[in-house]
Design a protein around this motif. Structure first.
Motif, PDB file in Angstrom:
ATOM      1  N   HIS A 120       0.814  -1.219   0.000  1.00 46.74           N
ATOM      2  CA  HIS A 120       0.000   0.000   0.000  1.00 46.74           C
ATOM      3  C   HIS A 120       0.849   1.272   0.000  1.00 46.74           C
ATOM      4  CE1 HIS A 120      -3.622  -2.348   0.591  1.00 46.74           C
ATOM      5  NE2 HIS A 120      -3.047  -2.979   1.596  1.00 46.74           N
ATOM      6  N   GLN A 131       1.767   3.385  -2.290  1.00 47.34           N
ATOM      7  CA  GLN A 131       1.214   4.539  -2.997  1.00 47.34           C
ATOM      8  C   GLN A 131       0.064   5.168  -2.215  1.00 47.34           C
ATOM      9  OE1 GLN A 131       2.410   6.114  -5.589  1.00 47.34           O
ATOM     10  NE2 GLN A 131       0.759   7.620  -5.503  1.00 47.34           N
ATOM     11  N   GLY A 132      -0.821   4.335  -1.684  1.00 42.36           N
ATOM     12  CA  GLY A 132      -1.932   4.857  -0.895  1.00 42.36           C
ATOM     13  C   GLY A 132      -1.459   5.569   0.360  1.00 42.36           C
ATOM     14  N   GLU A 164      -0.141   8.959  -0.576  1.00 49.60           N
ATOM     15  CA  GLU A 164      -1.247   9.887  -0.839  1.00 49.60           C
ATOM     16  C   GLU A 164      -1.863  10.375   0.468  1.00 49.60           C
ATOM     17  OE1 GLU A 164      -3.867   7.729  -3.364  1.00 49.60           O
ATOM     18  OE2 GLU A 164      -2.566   7.865  -5.131  1.00 49.60           O
ATOM     19  N   ASN A 165      -2.002   9.479   1.439  1.00 43.90           N
ATOM     20  CA  ASN A 165      -2.572   9.883   2.725  1.00 43.90           C
ATOM     21  C   ASN A 165      -1.661  10.860   3.456  1.00 43.90           C
ATOM     22  OD1 ASN A 165      -4.772   8.295   2.245  1.00 43.90           O
ATOM     23  ND2 ASN A 165      -4.259   6.716   3.732  1.00 43.90           N
ATOM     24  N   SER A 189      -2.163   8.180   8.874  1.00 40.59           N
ATOM     25  CA  SER A 189      -2.080   7.752   7.474  1.00 40.59           C
ATOM     26  C   SER A 189      -2.306   6.249   7.356  1.00 40.59           C
ATOM     27  CB  SER A 189      -0.712   8.127   6.891  1.00 40.59           C
ATOM     28  OG  SER A 189      -0.529   9.523   6.901  1.00 40.59           O
ATOM     29  N   LEU A 231      -5.816   4.408   5.766  1.00 36.38           N
ATOM     30  CA  LEU A 231      -5.755   3.383   4.724  1.00 36.38           C
ATOM     31  C   LEU A 231      -6.533   2.140   5.143  1.00 36.38           C
ATOM     32  CD1 LEU A 231      -4.331   3.142   1.917  1.00 36.38           C
ATOM     33  CD2 LEU A 231      -2.748   1.602   3.044  1.00 36.38           C
ATOM     34  N   GLN A 290     -10.018   2.974   4.381  1.00 33.08           N
ATOM     35  CA  GLN A 290     -10.264   2.964   2.941  1.00 33.08           C
ATOM     36  C   GLN A 290     -10.408   1.546   2.408  1.00 33.08           C
ATOM     37  OE1 GLN A 290      -6.735   5.330   2.164  1.00 33.08           O
ATOM     38  NE2 GLN A 290      -7.954   6.926   1.201  1.00 33.08           N
ATOM     39  N   ASN A 291      -9.655   0.616   2.985  1.00 35.37           N
ATOM     40  CA  ASN A 291      -9.681  -0.767   2.522  1.00 35.37           C
ATOM     41  C   ASN A 291     -10.606  -1.649   3.353  1.00 35.37           C
ATOM     42  OD1 ASN A 291      -7.492  -1.165   0.278  1.00 35.37           O
ATOM     43  ND2 ASN A 291      -6.562   0.185   1.783  1.00 35.37           N
ATOM     44  N   ARG A 345     -12.229  14.226  -6.009  1.00 35.97           N
ATOM     45  CA  ARG A 345     -11.962  12.782  -6.046  1.00 35.97           C
ATOM     46  C   ARG A 345     -13.250  11.997  -6.135  1.00 35.97           C
ATOM     47  NH1 ARG A 345      -8.346  13.824  -1.763  1.00 35.97           N
ATOM     48  NH2 ARG A 345      -9.814  12.893  -0.305  1.00 35.97           N
TER      49      ARG A 345
END
Length: 366
Positions: A17, A19-20, A23-24, A90, A94, A97-98, A293
């Motif tokens: 994760h 990249q995610g 971004e966070n 962060s 995530l 988000q998941n 987004r």
């Protein structure tokens, strides 16, 4: 992962994760305001995301020690608590988000991680970090913490329509206002109209042409009206019992305007500093990013991978063979082979090499 996770599992999570998480971290920190802290956060993430899992030792003190040696002169004690807060949030964002429910396992691991990091830091600086808790940060740091809290709310939100009322309520609490209202902008009619906020019927009764309120709506920065008498209709002031109010445009970095946030203390007069207005401007910018987004979130990738498939894909890219992956993940080589075959099918690949190259091309791994 149940009640605890291992260092290897945490590294795998960061690799899968990466990249995610980046971004966070960017969502929590405005690079213009804290470029040094941003680079430290990304460096700390890189410590885990670029590890070779087949070479890991479960005792990770040496990894932390080596990283801290390179950062101890730039990471100040005043920033240490905030650094931890941003990194942890962060991770947690995530997980949300998941739809990962293993908060307790990650909380336990992160607590141990930062206890070790603080111990190393204290060893280098011979000081006690407890004296510098977030409550003792100066006002600018407190404002950044508030922005981080609002970012967390935005990251955890689902869609704009259902989430916006709750987000406005969050903004009231986080930024210490008694009322926050969102007015949407219609570019085709050049009109504004009230969408959400306390006393919804009153809010939604507000509608008009921008030309009628040029002084308030023409600016692309917050406007504080300590006395709105000369700028707003008397009917609106009476309807909302306004004494003072802040208008904050919700526009992204490309200057796309979504609308305005207003903040007030009901009938109480109040003051605002330049820094206070800048914080609200950044909050509005974060909201604009969220709206942008969510507007494009209907476009989903054609390739949907499970969490386990993402892990297998990451390990493939790291060059591990089936036996090594099986030992690392406590699975049988036969199960690993099945996962790889599923990846080949989903990515229309003929072999492992094509799986990896296709995954890089589709940005499934970085």
């Amino acid at each position: 992962m149940n009640n605890q996770i291992t260092y290897t599992q945490f590294v795998l999570f960061c690799k899968v994760h990466a990249q995610g998480l980046r971004e966070n971290i960017h969502a929590y920190i405005s690079i213009n305001d804290a470029p040094k802290l941003l680079s430290i956060e990304l460096s700390f993430l890189q410590l885990f995301s670029e590890q070779k899992v087949d070479l890991l030792q479960e005792n990770y003190d040496s990894d932390i020690n080596i990283w801290l040696q390179s950062q101890k002169d730039v990471l100040t004690i005043e920033e240490l608590s905030l650094f931890r807060y941003i990194f942890e949030q962060s991770i947690f964002a995530l997980l949300i988000q998941n739809k990962n429910t293993e908060f307790s396992a990650f909380t336990f691991f992160l607590s141990d991680l930062f206890i070790r990091l603080s111990s190393c830091y204290n060893h280098f600086h011979q000081t006690v970090t407890q004296e510098h808790s977030p409550s003792h940060h100066d006002k600018k740091t407190q404002q950044l913490i508030a922005l981080n809290a609002f970012s967390a709310c935005l990251i955890a939100a689902t869609d704009a329509t259902s989430s916006l009322p709750a987000l406005l309520h969050d903004a009231e609490s986080i930024f210490s206002f008694k009322r926050c209202v969102f007015y949407a902008y219609n570019p085709w009619l050049n009109e504004y109209h009230g969408v959400y906020g306390a006393e919804l019927m009153k809010v939604q009764s507000m509608r008009g042409k921008l030309a009628d309120h040029t002084a308030v709506f023409s600016e692309r920065k917050p406007i504080f009206l300590k006395d709105p008498t000369h700028y707003l209709p008397a009917s609106a002031i009476e309807l909302f019992q306004l004494s003072s109010i802040v208008f904050t445009p919700v526009c992204d970095k490309n200057k796309q305007l979504y609308g305005w946030l207003t903040f007030d203390q009901l009938s109480e007069e109040f003051d605002m500093t330049k820094d206070d207005l800048e914080v609200l401007a950044q909050a509005a910018n974060l909201l604009a990013q969220f709206l942008g987004r969510k507007a494009s979130s209907n476009v989903t990738t054609a390739v949907q991978l499970t969490e386990k498939e993402k892990i297998i894909l990451t390990l493939l890219a790291d060059g591990l063979n089936n036996k090594q992956m099986a030992e690392l993940l406590f699975l049988s080589p036969h199960t690993i082979r099945d996962y790889i075959e599923r990846l080949m099918h989903k990515l229309h690949a003929k072999n492992r090499t094509q799986v990896i190259s296709t995954a890089f091309r589709l940005s499934l791994i970085t």
